[in-house]
Motif scaffolding. Structure first.
Motif, PDB file in Angstrom:
ATOM      1  N   PHE A 176       0.836  -1.193   0.000  1.00 45.89           N
ATOM      2  CA  PHE A 176       0.000   0.000   0.000  1.00 45.89           C
ATOM      3  C   PHE A 176       0.871   1.244   0.000  1.00 45.89           C
ATOM      4  O   PHE A 176       1.808   1.355   0.786  1.00 45.89           O
ATOM      5  CB  PHE A 176      -0.915   0.015   1.233  1.00 45.89           C
ATOM      6  N   ASP A 177       0.556   2.172  -0.900  1.00 45.74           N
ATOM      7  CA  ASP A 177       1.250   3.453  -0.970  1.00 45.74           C
ATOM      8  C   ASP A 177       0.236   4.566  -0.749  1.00 45.74           C
ATOM      9  O   ASP A 177      -0.873   4.511  -1.290  1.00 45.74           O
ATOM     10  CB  ASP A 177       1.903   3.664  -2.346  1.00 45.74           C
ATOM     11  N   PHE A 178       0.627   5.558   0.012  1.00 48.39           N
ATOM     12  CA  PHE A 178      -0.212   6.736   0.247  1.00 48.39           C
ATOM     13  C   PHE A 178       0.586   7.938  -0.210  1.00 48.39           C
ATOM     14  O   PHE A 178       1.631   8.237   0.345  1.00 48.39           O
ATOM     15  CB  PHE A 178      -0.576   6.828   1.729  1.00 48.39           C
ATOM     16  N   GLU A 179       0.113   8.588  -1.258  1.00 44.62           N
ATOM     17  CA  GLU A 179       0.839   9.719  -1.825  1.00 44.62           C
ATOM     18  C   GLU A 179       0.003  10.983  -1.699  1.00 44.62           C
ATOM     19  O   GLU A 179      -1.155  11.017  -2.118  1.00 44.62           O
ATOM     20  CB  GLU A 179       1.166   9.460  -3.291  1.00 44.62           C
ATOM     21  N   ILE A 180       0.611  12.002  -1.134  1.00 43.61           N
ATOM     22  CA  ILE A 180      -0.059  13.283  -0.965  1.00 43.61           C
ATOM     23  C   ILE A 180       0.495  14.269  -1.982  1.00 43.61           C
ATOM     24  O   ILE A 180       1.717  14.463  -2.071  1.00 43.61           O
ATOM     25  CB  ILE A 180       0.132  13.819   0.467  1.00 43.61           C
ATOM     26  N   ILE A 181      -0.403  14.858  -2.744  1.00 41.24           N
ATOM     27  CA  ILE A 181      -0.036  15.918  -3.675  1.00 41.24           C
ATOM     28  C   ILE A 181      -0.203  17.236  -2.922  1.00 41.24           C
ATOM     29  O   ILE A 181      -1.281  17.494  -2.379  1.00 41.24           O
ATOM     30  CB  ILE A 181      -0.934  15.886  -4.927  1.00 41.24           C
ATOM     31  N   PRO A 182       0.840  18.057  -2.862  1.00 46.33           N
ATOM     32  CA  PRO A 182       0.729  19.320  -2.110  1.00 46.33           C
ATOM     33  C   PRO A 182      -0.405  20.203  -2.630  1.00 46.33           C
ATOM     34  O   PRO A 182      -0.741  20.169  -3.817  1.00 46.33           O
ATOM     35  CB  PRO A 182       2.088  19.990  -2.333  1.00 46.33           C
ATOM     36  N   ASP A 183      -0.981  20.989  -1.722  1.00 44.84           N
ATOM     37  CA  ASP A 183      -2.008  21.944  -2.109  1.00 44.84           C
ATOM     38  C   ASP A 183      -1.468  22.868  -3.197  1.00 44.84           C
ATOM     39  O   ASP A 183      -0.276  23.184  -3.220  1.00 44.84           O
ATOM     40  CB  ASP A 183      -2.432  22.802  -0.902  1.00 44.84           C
ATOM     41  N   ILE A 184      -2.366  23.308  -4.065  1.00 42.55           N
ATOM     42  CA  ILE A 184      -2.007  24.263  -5.115  1.00 42.55           C
ATOM     43  C   ILE A 184      -1.624  25.600  -4.467  1.00 42.55           C
ATOM     44  O   ILE A 184      -2.349  26.092  -3.599  1.00 42.55           O
ATOM     45  CB  ILE A 184      -3.201  24.478  -6.072  1.00 42.55           C
ATOM     46  N   LYS A 185      -0.521  26.163  -4.899  1.00 39.37           N
ATOM     47  CA  LYS A 185      -0.113  27.476  -4.379  1.00 39.37           C
ATOM     48  C   LYS A 185      -1.029  28.560  -4.938  1.00 39.37           C
ATOM     49  O   LYS A 185      -1.455  28.493  -6.083  1.00 39.37           O
ATOM     50  CB  LYS A 185       1.339  27.755  -4.756  1.00 39.37           C
ATOM     51  N   ASN A 186      -1.320  29.539  -4.116  1.00 37.87           N
ATOM     52  CA  ASN A 186      -2.164  30.676  -4.506  1.00 37.87           C
ATOM     53  C   ASN A 186      -3.540  30.248  -5.017  1.00 37.87           C
ATOM     54  O   ASN A 186      -4.087  30.866  -5.930  1.00 37.87           O
ATOM     55  CB  ASN A 186      -1.460  31.550  -5.552  1.00 37.87           C
ATOM     56  N   ALA A 187      -4.085  29.192  -4.433  1.00 38.20           N
ATOM     57  CA  ALA A 187      -5.383  28.673  -4.868  1.00 38.20           C
ATOM     58  C   ALA A 187      -6.488  29.720  -4.710  1.00 38.20           C
ATOM     59  O   ALA A 187      -7.467  29.705  -5.463  1.00 38.20           O
ATOM     60  CB  ALA A 187      -5.732  27.411  -4.092  1.00 38.20           C
ATOM     61  N   LYS A 188      -6.327  30.624  -3.766  1.00 36.57           N
ATOM     62  CA  LYS A 188      -7.351  31.654  -3.536  1.00 36.57           C
ATOM     63  C   LYS A 188      -7.504  32.576  -4.741  1.00 36.57           C
ATOM     64  O   LYS A 188      -8.541  33.199  -4.926  1.00 36.57           O
ATOM     65  CB  LYS A 188      -7.010  32.481  -2.294  1.00 36.57           C
TER      66      LYS A 188
END
Length: 157
Positions: free
Chosen positions: A33-45
């Motif tokens: 099992f692998d759990f991969e987190i994609i970082p939040d988009i910068k400047n999403a606001k």
């Protein structure tokens, strides 16, 4: 077979991280099992909902190969009880695929490109949960599914 969970954004609750880590450890006895987190988009606001989904979609699609089976965790997906979910897992394991990927999208869901690439959609509930909580709920259900397949006492039928 490898099962992978891809999620957008980090978990900022230490208690959730601890519980997620516990179930990931337990899963190791049954499956890779692998759990991969994609970082939040910068400047999403500064982005529209569509722009944010598009940017997240591109990042998700970069993590997927053509041979992967992809299931989106989506409010409009098919719902299963725990035994039915374990049967879905068994079906995919029997099919001989190398990697089964489940994806938790960002706050606005998925881009059309991600929907087009997906092989299916899964809903854990008609209720809405935070994107951080759903990680724990999904990983626990994955663990429960494997204990059901092995007739272990974790799941009481």
């Amino acid at each position: 077979m490898t099962i992978k969970l891809i999620a957008i954004g980090k978990t900022d609750h230490k208690q959730l991280e601890s519980l997620i880590a516990e179930y990931i450890k337990r899963l190791g006895f049954y499956v890779k099992f692998d759990f991969e987190i994609i970082p939040d988009i910068k400047n999403a606001k500064n982005l529209s909902e569509a722009q944010q989904k598009d940017k997240e979609g591109k990042l998700i699609l970069n993590k997927i190969t053509t041979s992967d089976v992809v299931i989106l965790l989506d409010e409009n997906g098919k719902q299963y009880d725990s035994v039915g979910f374990s049967e879905l897992l068994q079906k995919h394991m029997n099919s001989g695929i190398k990697q089964l990927i489940f994806v938790i999208g960002g706050p606005y869901g998925f881009s059309q490109e991600v929907y087009h690439r997906a092989n299916g959609k899964l809903s854990l509930s008609k209720m809405t949960f935070s994107h951080q909580m759903i990680r724990l709920f999904f990983i626990e259900q994955l663990y429960r599914g494997f204990t059901i397949l092995r007739n272990e006492p974790y799941h009481h039928r």
